[in-house]
Scaffold this active site. Sequence first.
Site, PDB file in Angstrom:
ATOM      1  N   HIS A  51      27.940   2.018  -3.041  1.00 39.17           N
ATOM      2  CA  HIS A  51      27.549   3.402  -2.870  1.00 39.17           C
ATOM      3  C   HIS A  51      26.964   3.946  -4.168  1.00 39.17           C
ATOM      4  CE1 HIS A  51      30.370   4.352   0.793  1.00 39.17           C
ATOM      5  NE2 HIS A  51      29.520   3.364   1.032  1.00 39.17           N
ATOM      6  N   GLU A  53      27.785   6.560  -5.990  1.00 36.30           N
ATOM      7  CA  GLU A  53      28.776   6.911  -6.996  1.00 36.30           C
ATOM      8  C   GLU A  53      29.294   5.676  -7.719  1.00 36.30           C
ATOM      9  OE1 GLU A  53      29.600   9.794  -3.479  1.00 36.30           O
ATOM     10  OE2 GLU A  53      28.681   7.837  -3.819  1.00 36.30           O
ATOM     11  N   CYS A  85      36.787   3.760  -1.484  1.00 34.45           N
ATOM     12  CA  CYS A  85      36.101   5.014  -1.211  1.00 34.45           C
ATOM     13  C   CYS A  85      35.722   5.682  -2.532  1.00 34.45           C
ATOM     14  CB  CYS A  85      36.953   5.925  -0.339  1.00 34.45           C
ATOM     15  SG  CYS A  85      38.385   6.651  -1.154  1.00 34.45           S
ATOM     16  N   ALA A 165     -10.455   6.597  18.136  1.00 35.22           N
ATOM     17  CA  ALA A 165     -11.346   5.445  18.294  1.00 35.22           C
ATOM     18  C   ALA A 165     -12.608   5.899  19.010  1.00 35.22           C
ATOM     19  CB  ALA A 165     -10.663   4.333  19.099  1.00 35.22           C
ATOM     20  N   ARG A 187       5.477   3.237   6.079  1.00 29.29           N
ATOM     21  CA  ARG A 187       6.156   2.133   6.748  1.00 29.29           C
ATOM     22  C   ARG A 187       7.383   1.673   5.961  1.00 29.29           C
ATOM     23  NH1 ARG A 187       1.192  -1.891   8.650  1.00 29.29           N
ATOM     24  NH2 ARG A 187       0.384  -0.560  10.354  1.00 29.29           N
ATOM     25  N   ASP A 203      -5.025  -4.324  19.422  1.00 24.78           N
ATOM     26  CA  ASP A 203      -5.096  -4.488  17.971  1.00 24.78           C
ATOM     27  C   ASP A 203      -4.263  -5.624  17.410  1.00 24.78           C
ATOM     28  OD1 ASP A 203      -6.704  -2.253  18.047  1.00 24.78           O
ATOM     29  OD2 ASP A 203      -5.116  -0.857  17.453  1.00 24.78           O
ATOM     30  N   LEU A 207       2.061  -4.521  11.534  1.00 28.42           N
ATOM     31  CA  LEU A 207       3.053  -3.489  11.209  1.00 28.42           C
ATOM     32  C   LEU A 207       3.917  -3.852  10.006  1.00 28.42           C
ATOM     33  CD1 LEU A 207       4.238  -2.376  14.775  1.00 28.42           C
ATOM     34  CD2 LEU A 207       2.277  -1.587  13.447  1.00 28.42           C
ATOM     35  N   ARG A 210       2.016  -3.887   3.214  1.00 30.70           N
ATOM     36  CA  ARG A 210       1.127  -4.684   2.374  1.00 30.70           C
ATOM     37  C   ARG A 210       0.829  -3.938   1.070  1.00 30.70           C
ATOM     38  NH1 ARG A 210      -0.771  -5.346   7.589  1.00 30.70           N
ATOM     39  NH2 ARG A 210      -2.633  -4.043   7.373  1.00 30.70           N
ATOM     40  N   GLY A 256      -0.161   3.948  20.719  1.00 28.60           N
ATOM     41  CA  GLY A 256      -1.396   4.722  20.724  1.00 28.60           C
ATOM     42  C   GLY A 256      -1.195   6.073  21.353  1.00 28.60           C
TER      43      GLY A 256
END
Length: 323
Positions: A51, A53, A85, A165, A187, A203, A207, A210, A256
Amino acid sequence: MSLDARLMAAALALSARGRARTVPNPNVGCILVRDGKVIGRGWTQAGGRPHAEAMALEQAGELAKGATAYVTLEPCAHQSARGPCCTDLLIASGVSRVVAALTDPDPRTSGQGFARLRAAGIAVDLLTSAAAAARDSLAGWLMRLEHQRPFVTLKLATSLDGCIARENGESHWITGEAARRHVHVERARHDAILVGRGTFDADAPRLDVRLEGLEDRAPQRILLSHKPAPTGWTGITSPAAIADLPDVQYLMVEGGAEAAAAFLKVGLVDRLVLYRAPILIGRGKACLGDIGLTSLADAHGQWRQIDKRTLGIDTLDVYQRAQ
């Protein structure tokens, strides 16, 4: 801006480093300050541990005694097999004060972390002025906790006249390189990306991310379709099924037009990311299908703009659903 507010803003910036990496935990940021100097910084690591902390306290070591901890969420107070914790770690470290931006809504901790810190003699302050920013930084985790689904961003890249398009389907490239690179940043900030069957067939989208240094942040790939999903993809048949996606706090819908409309129609879009290129297409494919609007009056007051910038020759507008 007060010193507490400035340091909390820095902690919130750190928390963004863990976005879409910390499932099932929230992406928290923490800064430790003593005698006016930052002695430790942390953010929730990939997979949810350590975590924020714990990371900051490890950096600070013995200097943590007497320090102030700035955390974007109330320190956890429940026991876990994955590690101690954070409330116990802060108490053991000897910090003198904890400043938090948000009370943890998880019933296993909610208020208990603050109570235990105070019982140990540690001053606790809730910085309410930072609460809205903290909720924004934790949007995915909070959406899962409070509404049992991911936080959904809809991304659209259009011409000035709202086309994605040409009429024949040609869409590469509507926007310029700077805008396309920004899409890859988006992304990297999501656990999963969804497209509809039409976009998948037309297409064959990868996904992935890059951008140098962020290649390992490639999100899960989700296909909205009644047909079986191919290898490497997770298939769902309706927008409501996003509730069943495992390990997804942040979901981006990339395409789309029909997939985008389907999510808008059922009110499952929380954030809009709109890239607009300075071109006109005319007779082309519209960016949206039917979203179920029955009156123009119903379209108003649904969104508030939270960002606007120029990316090369293109314009980026970001909206969040009005509460």
